[in-house]
Each structure stands twice: as C-alpha cells, then as structure tokens.
Write a protein that holds these residues in place. Structure first.
Motif, short mmCIF file in Angstrom:
data_model
loop_
_atom_site.label_atom_id
_atom_site.label_comp_id
_atom_site.label_asym_id
_atom_site.label_seq_id
_atom_site.Cartn_x
_atom_site.Cartn_y
_atom_site.Cartn_z
N ARG A 103 43.89 43.40 11.89
CA ARG A 103 44.39 44.77 11.97
C ARG A 103 45.56 44.84 12.93
NH1 ARG A 103 40.96 49.86 14.39
NH2 ARG A 103 41.37 48.74 16.32
N ASN A 104 46.67 45.39 12.46
CA ASN A 104 47.81 45.64 13.33
C ASN A 104 47.45 46.77 14.30
OD1 ASN A 104 50.33 47.00 14.23
ND2 ASN A 104 51.31 45.42 13.00
N GLU A 105 47.47 46.47 15.59
CA GLU A 105 47.00 47.46 16.57
C GLU A 105 47.96 48.65 16.72
OE1 GLU A 105 44.06 47.52 17.76
OE2 GLU A 105 43.53 45.59 16.87
N ASP A 106 49.18 48.52 16.20
CA ASP A 106 50.12 49.65 16.25
C ASP A 106 49.98 50.54 15.02
OD1 ASP A 106 51.26 48.85 18.69
OD2 ASP A 106 52.53 47.40 17.66
N THR A 107 49.93 49.92 13.82
CA THR A 107 49.84 50.71 12.59
C THR A 107 48.41 50.91 12.13
OG1 THR A 107 49.96 48.78 11.14
CG2 THR A 107 52.04 49.73 11.87
N LEU A 108 47.48 50.10 12.68
CA LEU A 108 46.06 50.12 12.30
C LEU A 108 45.85 49.70 10.84
CD1 LEU A 108 44.76 53.35 14.11
CD2 LEU A 108 44.95 51.01 14.98
N GLU A 109 46.86 49.06 10.24
CA GLU A 109 46.75 48.58 8.86
C GLU A 109 46.26 47.13 8.86
OE1 GLU A 109 47.16 50.41 6.11
OE2 GLU A 109 47.51 52.13 7.42
N ALA A 110 45.51 46.75 7.81
CA ALA A 110 44.95 45.40 7.73
C ALA A 110 45.75 44.53 6.78
CB ALA A 110 43.50 45.48 7.25
N SER A 111 45.83 43.25 7.10
CA SER A 111 46.48 42.29 6.21
C SER A 111 45.63 41.03 6.13
CB SER A 111 47.89 41.95 6.71
OG SER A 111 47.82 41.39 8.01
N THR A 112 45.73 40.31 5.02
CA THR A 112 44.95 39.09 4.80
C THR A 112 45.73 37.88 5.28
OG1 THR A 112 43.93 40.09 2.85
CG2 THR A 112 43.75 37.70 3.06
N TYR A 113 45.11 37.03 6.10
CA TYR A 113 45.79 35.83 6.56
C TYR A 113 45.10 34.56 6.09
CZ TYR A 113 42.22 35.54 10.26
OH TYR A 113 41.03 35.46 10.95
N ALA A 114 43.88 34.67 5.55
CA ALA A 114 43.18 33.49 5.03
C ALA A 114 42.06 33.93 4.11
CB ALA A 114 42.60 32.66 6.18
N GLU A 115 41.76 33.08 3.12
CA GLU A 115 40.61 33.37 2.26
C GLU A 115 40.09 32.08 1.65
OE1 GLU A 115 40.30 33.15 -1.22
OE2 GLU A 115 42.36 32.95 -1.92
N ARG A 116 38.79 32.02 1.50
CA ARG A 116 38.12 30.91 0.83
C ARG A 116 37.07 31.52 -0.08
NH1 ARG A 116 39.44 25.63 -0.27
NH2 ARG A 116 37.55 24.35 -0.46
N LEU A 117 37.51 31.88 -1.28
CA LEU A 117 36.66 32.60 -2.23
C LEU A 117 36.93 32.06 -3.64
CD1 LEU A 117 37.35 36.22 -0.95
CD2 LEU A 117 35.11 35.11 -0.89
N PRO A 118 35.94 32.18 -4.54
CA PRO A 118 36.20 31.82 -5.93
C PRO A 118 37.31 32.70 -6.51
CG PRO A 118 33.84 32.07 -5.53
CD PRO A 118 34.54 32.58 -4.32
N ASP A 119 38.12 32.13 -7.40
CA ASP A 119 39.18 32.91 -8.04
C ASP A 119 38.61 33.98 -8.96
OD1 ASP A 119 41.20 31.48 -6.79
OD2 ASP A 119 41.29 29.99 -8.40
N ASP A 120 37.44 33.70 -9.54
CA ASP A 120 36.82 34.64 -10.48
C ASP A 120 35.46 35.08 -9.93
OD1 ASP A 120 35.95 36.15 -12.59
OD2 ASP A 120 35.86 34.49 -14.03
N LEU A 121 35.34 36.35 -9.60
CA LEU A 121 34.08 36.90 -9.09
C LEU A 121 33.40 37.80 -10.12
CD1 LEU A 121 35.14 37.82 -5.43
CD2 LEU A 121 33.80 35.85 -6.19
N SER A 122 33.73 37.61 -11.37
CA SER A 122 33.15 38.45 -12.42
C SER A 122 31.62 38.37 -12.39
CB SER A 122 33.65 38.00 -13.79
OG SER A 122 35.05 38.13 -13.88
#
Length: 213
Positions: A103-122
């Motif tokens: 979370r950006n402490e100035d704008t309070l908006e979130a951004s993704t910096y890493a992920e380890r997840l299946p491409d398909d979560l159907s």
C-alpha cells in the motif's frame, strides 16, 4: 458481500492480548496463529464437500470429504504469512498461493509486486489471509486479482476490520459476480488520518516480524 464478525469469548480474549502494546512478537505470533484457527472454523462453513462412504469397525458410514479442486489459501505478503499456519492447521490438504501487495502510504492505493498462483483458478474456492481490513484497497485489489483468474468463491479472513474498509470493498466489488465473504474478529471504530485502524493493534507486520527498514 457478506461480513461476519465472530462473537465468541475466546476470540475476544485472544484479540484483547493482541491489541496490548506490551505483547511481545513471539506471543503476538502465537496468539495470531490461535485466533486465525478460530476464525477459520467459521470461515470454512461453506467449504465444498462431496459425499463419501467409509468402513468403520462396525459398519459402513456415509460422510463427506473436501471436493476437488482443493481450496486455495492465499496469504497477502508479508503480514498474511503470520496467519498461514493457523489456517493450514484446519485445512491441511489445501493448496497455498502467495500474493505480494503493498500500500502506498501517501495515496493508500495497493499495487501487486509478486505473485505465485495458478494461472487458471476456475472453480476454485479461495481463502485470503490479510490481518487488517483498513482502507480496503489492498484486499479489494487482491480479490479482483483472484476473480480475474477465475476464482468463483472468495472468503477473506481478517483479524480486524474498519467500517471504511468494508464500505470501500462493497463499492469496489460491486461489479464482481462471485460470492465474497469477510470473516473478522472485530469491527473497530474508524480509521485515523494515516489509514490505521482505531483502536486497532498497530502495524500487524511489524508486530509479527519486527520493524524492517
């Protein structure tokens, strides 16, 4: 979106000690672990199961087992890691994915910096672990990320929540056409000017792992 605040004396007892600024990190980690298991018990009421017959020492018995595909547990790094063991104690056969959001402490908006997840979560039920539902930006972004990959049922487990965060989730997820449930130990009063929950318990990541510069 549904929000469940768990009203149980053991939940309240453990949360009270977590709030105490005198509670050290090892004790905080242990209590957070125990509290998550209690919350997970409620959060998994809708976990998908299928019927199965087993043979007891006396006769056949009809029961259930977890359905396929297996539930996916997704801690949001880094503080969500402190909730993982408590969740896996209840769902040891679940799979685990990781989502790094900041979370950006100035704008309070979130951004993704890493992920380890299946491409398909159907067809997957996902359980998101995030200690603090404060502004709601991080959790909303995480839920959208999972829905975009096909997840069709999401439950978020949070130690604490704020009314502003829940309202933001409602607004941000209005167009999300999958069931979303929030399970939390308490709904606190408000956010302060820095976006922290009041009375809250401070920065969950710092209290779990120490201050990292």
């Amino acid at each position: 979106m549904e929000t469940h605040v768990i009203d149980h004396p053991l939940v309240a007892h453990k949360l009270t000690t977590l709030r105490d600024e005198a509670t050290d990190s090892p004790t905080f980690r242990q209590l957070a672990d125990e509290l998550v298991t209690l919350l997970a018990y409620e959060a998994t009421r809708d976990v998908r199961v299928v019927p199965v017959t087993v043979i007891t020492p006396v006769s056949p018995a009809v029961g259930v087992k977890l359905a396929s595909p297996k539930p996916l547990v997704v801690p949001i790094l880094r503080a969500g890691l402190g909730m993982l063991d408590g969740m896996m104690r209840l769902l040891p056969t679940a799979e685990v994915g990781f989502l790094g959001m900041v979370r950006n402490e100035d704008t309070l908006e979130a951004s993704t910096y890493a992920e380890r997840l299946p491409d398909d979560l159907s067809g997957r039920q996902c359980y998101v672990l995030d200690p603090m539902l404060a502004t709601g930006g991080t959790l909303a972004a995480a839920i959208k990320f999972l829905v975009d990959r096909g997840a069709d049922h999401i439950t978020a487990i949070c130690l604490l929540a704020a009314p502003e965060g829940c309202a933001r989730l409602e607004a941000d997820l209005a167009s999300v056409d999958v069931p979303v449930t929030i399970v939390t130990a308490a709904m606190d009063e408000r956010l302060n000017e820095k976006g922290y929950i009041v009375p809250g318990l401070g920065d969950a990541g710092d209290r779990l792992y120490g201050v990292v510069g």
